[in-house]
Each structure stands twice: as C-alpha cells, then as structure tokens.
Design a protein around this motif. Structure first.
Motif, PDB file in Angstrom:
ATOM      1  N   ASP A  41       4.277   8.258  68.470  1.00 29.08           N
ATOM      2  CA  ASP A  41       2.923   7.910  67.892  1.00 29.08           C
ATOM      3  C   ASP A  41       3.371   6.735  66.770  1.00 29.08           C
ATOM      4  O   ASP A  41       2.294   5.766  66.519  1.00 29.08           O
ATOM      5  CB  ASP A  41       2.188   9.162  67.151  1.00 29.08           C
ATOM      6  CG  ASP A  41       1.731   9.961  68.328  1.00 29.08           C
ATOM      7  OD1 ASP A  41       1.559   9.699  69.317  1.00 29.08           O
ATOM      8  OD2 ASP A  41       1.316  11.123  67.779  1.00 29.08           O
ATOM      9  N   THR A  95       6.335  12.495  68.019  1.00 25.45           N
ATOM     10  CA  THR A  95       5.949  11.949  66.450  1.00 25.45           C
ATOM     11  C   THR A  95       6.501  10.671  66.462  1.00 25.45           C
ATOM     12  O   THR A  95       5.799   9.604  66.010  1.00 25.45           O
ATOM     13  CB  THR A  95       6.737  12.628  65.366  1.00 25.45           C
ATOM     14  OG1 THR A  95       6.189  13.889  65.473  1.00 25.45           O
ATOM     15  CG2 THR A  95       6.016  12.220  64.221  1.00 25.45           C
ATOM     16  N   ARG A 107       1.746   1.891  75.475  1.00 25.31           N
ATOM     17  CA  ARG A 107       1.367   3.017  75.234  1.00 25.31           C
ATOM     18  C   ARG A 107       1.312   3.805  76.717  1.00 25.31           C
ATOM     19  O   ARG A 107       1.468   5.093  76.858  1.00 25.31           O
ATOM     20  CB  ARG A 107      -0.200   3.076  74.541  1.00 25.31           C
ATOM     21  CG  ARG A 107      -1.298   2.358  75.461  1.00 25.31           C
ATOM     22  CD  ARG A 107      -2.711   2.353  75.114  1.00 25.31           C
ATOM     23  NE  ARG A 107      -2.724   2.129  73.685  1.00 25.31           N
ATOM     24  CZ  ARG A 107      -3.004   2.788  72.642  1.00 25.31           C
ATOM     25  NH1 ARG A 107      -3.322   4.175  72.832  1.00 25.31           N
ATOM     26  NH2 ARG A 107      -3.162   2.289  71.548  1.00 25.31           N
ATOM     27  N   ARG A 155       3.200   3.493  68.746  1.00 27.81           N
ATOM     28  CA  ARG A 155       1.899   3.357  69.047  1.00 27.81           C
ATOM     29  C   ARG A 155       0.973   2.703  68.160  1.00 27.81           C
ATOM     30  O   ARG A 155       0.324   1.534  68.362  1.00 27.81           O
ATOM     31  CB  ARG A 155       1.433   4.237  69.875  1.00 27.81           C
ATOM     32  CG  ARG A 155      -0.233   4.179  70.413  1.00 27.81           C
ATOM     33  CD  ARG A 155      -0.849   5.577  70.566  1.00 27.81           C
ATOM     34  NE  ARG A 155      -1.021   6.033  69.055  1.00 27.81           N
ATOM     35  CZ  ARG A 155      -1.127   7.294  69.075  1.00 27.81           C
ATOM     36  NH1 ARG A 155      -1.253   8.328  70.047  1.00 27.81           N
ATOM     37  NH2 ARG A 155      -1.496   7.714  67.959  1.00 27.81           N
ATOM     38  N   ASP A 156       1.016   3.414  66.915  1.00 27.84           N
ATOM     39  CA  ASP A 156       0.052   2.991  65.917  1.00 27.84           C
ATOM     40  C   ASP A 156       0.536   1.812  65.128  1.00 27.84           C
ATOM     41  O   ASP A 156      -0.465   0.947  64.773  1.00 27.84           O
ATOM     42  CB  ASP A 156      -0.042   4.146  64.607  1.00 27.84           C
ATOM     43  CG  ASP A 156      -0.541   5.450  65.194  1.00 27.84           C
ATOM     44  OD1 ASP A 156      -1.210   5.350  66.186  1.00 27.84           O
ATOM     45  OD2 ASP A 156      -0.346   6.474  64.611  1.00 27.84           O
ATOM     46  N   PRO A 172       0.702  15.682  69.683  1.00 25.40           N
ATOM     47  CA  PRO A 172       1.884  15.402  68.762  1.00 25.40           C
ATOM     48  C   PRO A 172       1.763  16.212  67.567  1.00 25.40           C
ATOM     49  O   PRO A 172       0.992  17.175  67.246  1.00 25.40           O
ATOM     50  CB  PRO A 172       1.043  13.848  68.157  1.00 25.40           C
ATOM     51  CG  PRO A 172      -0.306  13.960  68.652  1.00 25.40           C
ATOM     52  CD  PRO A 172      -0.372  14.861  69.772  1.00 25.40           C
TER      53      PRO A 172
END
Length: 538
Positions: A168, A165, A137, A171-172, A357
């Motif tokens: 993210d 996008t 991150r 990261r998620d 984002p």
C-alpha cells in the motif's frame, strides 16, 4: 511437528537461534552490530525461508506494527547472513512472471534516474515513466488476491500482512507523485520521486530476498498451475502477458476444472456448488455439493430455482455481493462482469481480516464484533471521486432465531443513479442493459476526454492521424468517440468503458496499457486503432 516448519524443512536448533536473536534485538537487549556478529558466528548463513518462518513465529509476541517498523532493521540484522536467492523459476511460472515484472519496473526506475540528470524539466518523458509505474498496482493486486491467500492456507499469514502494508505504501507513493505531475506541480513532483522510487525498490528487494523464494519452497506445482490461470484474469504490469504455466499431468485436470469454472459460458463451478449448498442446506436439507445436478429444482426460502438459475441471477445483479460466515471466513462473492474491484477464487475460505491491508483490519474487526454482539446491524461507506460514486454497505446476517451467521457486503456503482433528476413514469427504451444507454455513455466518454487538456491527434501530410503506444484513451476519444464501442468489440473486458469508470480511466490509460489489459500485442493494437481512427476521422 508444525506442518509449516515441516514443509519448509526448518532445523530446530537454527530456528531457535534465529528467533532468540530477533527477539533480543526487538527487546533492545542486542544492538544491530552485536546481533549480526552472533548470527555470523552461530549460523554462518540463513535461508530466506528460515528468516520468513522465524518472522511468522514471532506471532503473539510482537504486534504486526512492531515488526513492520523494524523490518528494514531486521533485514540489516541479517546482512551478510541471509542467503541471496537465485530466483530461478521455470518459464511462465507465476514467480517467474513476478521476477519479469520486477526486472521491467527496474528499467522504468532507471529511466527516472536518467531524467533526474537532465538540466531541463520536460513533462512528457516523466509522463511515460509514470504511465508505466501506475500499472504496478496490478502486480500488487495479483500478490494480494493470489499469492498471499495461498501462503495463508499453509499458515503463513503474518509476513503477508506485513508485506501488504508495504504494498500500500508503494501504491500510494506512486499515485501521489503521478497526481503532482499531472497537476503541473513540478517542484513538488520532483521532490517526491526519490522517495517513491526508494519505496518501490525496497519492496522489490523484499520480494526477491524473502517472499518469492519462500513461496517457491512452500507451494506445490498444483497450486502454481491454479494461480497461473487466475493471474491471467487479473492481468500484468508493464510486461506482455505470459503464457500459462504448464506442468504435464497437472494442466489436463486443471483444464477440466477451468471448463467447469468458466464464467463466460455460464457453467456452475464445483467450488460454487459446494459453497451455495451450504447456504441452502437450512431450507432443503443436506445438499451434495459438486454431485448436485445443476438442473435440479431447489425449494429456496421464497421460490423454486435451479442452481444454474441462482448462479445466473447472481451474475446479472447490478451490484457486487460478498458473504463472510460467522467464523469470519470468506464463503462467496458474485462474479459479475462489471465488478468494481477485482476478486479471485483464492479468497474463498480465507479469513476476512487477511483480505484487507493492515491499516484497515481494525475496522473490519470492529464491524464483525458489533454485528456479532447485536449492537449494530449495518455499516455504510462511499467513495466519491469526480465522475464516480461507489456505495458500500455491510449488513449483519442473522437467522430466524436472531443468531449471527455472518456479514453480507453489497457494493454498487451509483454514479448514474445520482445523476437522475425529476421523475420517469413511462416506459422509455433508452438503455440496453443496466450499465447504461450507449448514447449516454458516449457523452460520458466525451466528457471524460474534455476534462483532459490535450491537443487533438496530429496528422501527417496525407491527413493520417498519428498514434503510438503512449497515446492516451482521452486523446483517442476526442478524435473519435466511437473508439469506445470499437475497443469493446475487440475484447469484452473493455465493457467498463461504457460505465462512468471511463471518466477515471480515460485520463491515464495509454494504448500500451489498453493492450496489456486486453492481452493484445501493442503494435497489433496500434495498427487496429490506427485503421479505425483514420477510417472514421472527422
């Protein structure tokens, strides 16, 4: 001629071919195979910057979501056509650093591949892998706060929004897999890992194939020198902190600006003076920006303050502030030592929608629209996690005539406030500053460590405790709560360990991660902590 096209030296005829085939493919007029064949016949090859510029030029024709959903197919459309960049950059160049991180995280991914081959599931090796992946991150944060804003200054904004996008998503995915591992949901964890690694590798491929080579061609050495300095403020993922990127003749002037911009000595930056002068001009008339004497007294709305005093007030507020003007440009943020989320000076002058984002841009646009129309004046949000409560409020800024002048964001860590009970009406010196009293923070640190089911540090025959790069902060705190104060004495960056953030950080931070955050050599930090722990052992 379009400045972006001129900067990238895009050939008009080749550009028209690329855009035409991309559009025909997106419209369903061409199959993947047919489009690929035509590209090979008419172009032969396509450079990364040609591909990226064509993507930027689709703006207004297709929505970001359409491009996003088709991005992998668009890359496949150019299979055998898109030239693979060498990605060779000078040592310590910001793009060289991105490349070093990508190479390092691929080694971690290969470790995960090997763990899948083992017959028995062993948790600790997987924890080591995801301790490293959790740092990614920081790589993403540098891109979003540093590289993307600079590209957008050159009119290159659509590819960055789409890339955000993908950021993210990676990261998620890492966070979700890591959570399953920590919760001992082994079957679900193992099922999630292949997709997590696939997303990570896919994003890295997009960086290597398009983002990095295009950035190298578009941005100047002056911009990269400035980026390098600010990159060090945010930090690095997995690798040891590199040196500053040095270009003879540029760094000398940059060093002078860095001294002016230093937040540690309280100096007022030229950039800050210019922005603040604009905010104050309605009260004192035109202010000369960088030429203003920082000791000059200004007749502000309800008092008299110097710019230095104003700067100090902003830096010592127990809240974080950001201001976006009526043109939806980020004009200011308070550079407090306790900032909840990182900020970079590169966001100044950037469209606020490009600071978020893609999935949350519609929320930003709705807030601005409702504030501008006068329909609403405030919007509240909060983040509620175990041991942490963050409160965020957006307020419409209007002048004395009711004209919309922008949006003020206020963010505050309210964890301590929510824990208060009863009343206090007598003076009590139990706090040294707004982040909390040290004895209370020690109990927070101990509380954080107690929430993690870990054994105490093991000791050898001589009674010395054993620690290594993978030893967690929670384990260190269990052994010696004073370790928090010791780490802060080594580097003020660790002040967040004296706030409720420690309840989140202690669970995942390893000595290796702490070393990287504090710009320490891992072995040197292990030696320092080893000496402290064993000197103060229970």
């Amino acid at each position: 001629m379009n400045p972006l096209k001129q900067k990238l030296d895009i050939n008009n005829e080749r550009y028209r071919i690329i855009v035409s085939i991309k559009e025909d493919y997106l419209d369903g007029k061409l199959s993947l195979e047919e489009g690929n064949r035509i590209l090979k016949e008419k172009l032969g090859t396509c450079t990364p910057d040609e591909f990226a510029y064509a993507e930027q030029s689709l703006k207004g024709v297709y929505k970001d979501e359409e491009i996003l959903d088709k991005m992998d197919d668009l890359l496949n459309l150019f299979d055998g056509v898109l030239v693979r960049a060498e990605n060779e950059y000078p040592e310590n160049h910001p793009l060289w650093v991105y490349l070093e991180e990508i190479n390092a995280v691929e080694k971690v991914a290969l470790e995960a591949d090997e763990l899948f081959k083992q017959e028995k599931f062993i948790k600790n090796p997987w924890l080591g892998v995801f301790d490293s992946l959790a740092q990614w991150r920081t790589h993403l944060s540098r891109k979003q706060n540093q590289l993307y804003p600079m590209l957008e200054e050159h009119g290159f904004d659509r590819p960055t929004r789409i890339m955000w996008t993908f950021d993210d998503g990676v990261r998620d995915a890492i966070s979700a897999s890591y959570a399953l591992l920590r919760e001992d949901k082994y079957e679900e964890f193992l099922a999630s890992v292949p997709e997590t690694l696939e997303k990570l590798r896919d994003l890295n491929s997009k960086e290597l194939e398009v983002l990095l080579p295009t950035s190298y061609k578009l941005l100047s050495d002056e911009e990269f020198v400035r980026m390098s300095k600010n990159d060090h403020e945010i930090g690095y993922a997995i690798i040891d902190p590199p040196g500053l990127y040095v270009v003879p003749g540029i760094n000398d002037s940059a060093a002078h600006l860095n001294r002016n911009n230093s937040s540690q000595n309280g100096a007022v930056s030229n950039e800050f003076l210019n922005d603040l002068a604009g905010l104050l001009s309605k009260y004192v008339g035109p202010v000369g920006g960088a030429a203003v004497n920082k000791d000059a007294v200004l007749d502000v709305a309800t008092g008299k303050l110097t710019l230095e005093q104003i700067n100090l007030l902003f830096r010592h507020l127990p809240v974080d502030l950001s201001y976006v003007d009526e043109n939806e440009l980020v004009k200011f943020y308070s550079d407090t030592p306790h900032r909840i989320f990182p900020r970079s000076a590169n966001v100044i002058g950037r469209e606020v929608k490009n600071c978020h984002p893609a999935k949350s841009v519609h929320v930003v646009e709705e807030i601005v629209e409702k504030f501008r129309s006068g329909e609403q004046s405030q919007a509240e949000f909060w983040i509620n996690k175990p041991g942490l409560f963050i409160y965020v409020i957006y307020t419409a800024v209007r002048d004395e005539y009711g004209k919309f002048r922008g949006v003020l964001e206020m963010m505050q860590d309210c964890t301590h406030i929510r824990e208060l009970e009863g009343s206090r009406t007598l003076l009590t010196w139990d706090k040294t500053d707004f982040v909390g009293d040290s004895s209370k923070e020690k109990s927070l640190a101990q509380e954080a460590a107690e929430e993690v089911e870990e054994a105490l540090l093991t000791a050898d025959a001589d009674g010395r405790f054993h620690i290594d790069a993978k030893t967690t902060l929670s384990n260190l705190i269990k052994q010696s709560p004073d370790i928090v104060d010791y780490l802060i004495s080594l580097n003020p960056k660790f002040e967040k360990l004296k706030t409720p953030m420690v309840k989140v950080m202690a669970k995942v931070a390893t000595i290796k991660m702490i070393a990287e955050r504090g710009n320490f050599d891992v072995d040197d930090l292990i030696g320092k902590i080893d000496a402290f722990i064993n000197k103060n052992k229970k």
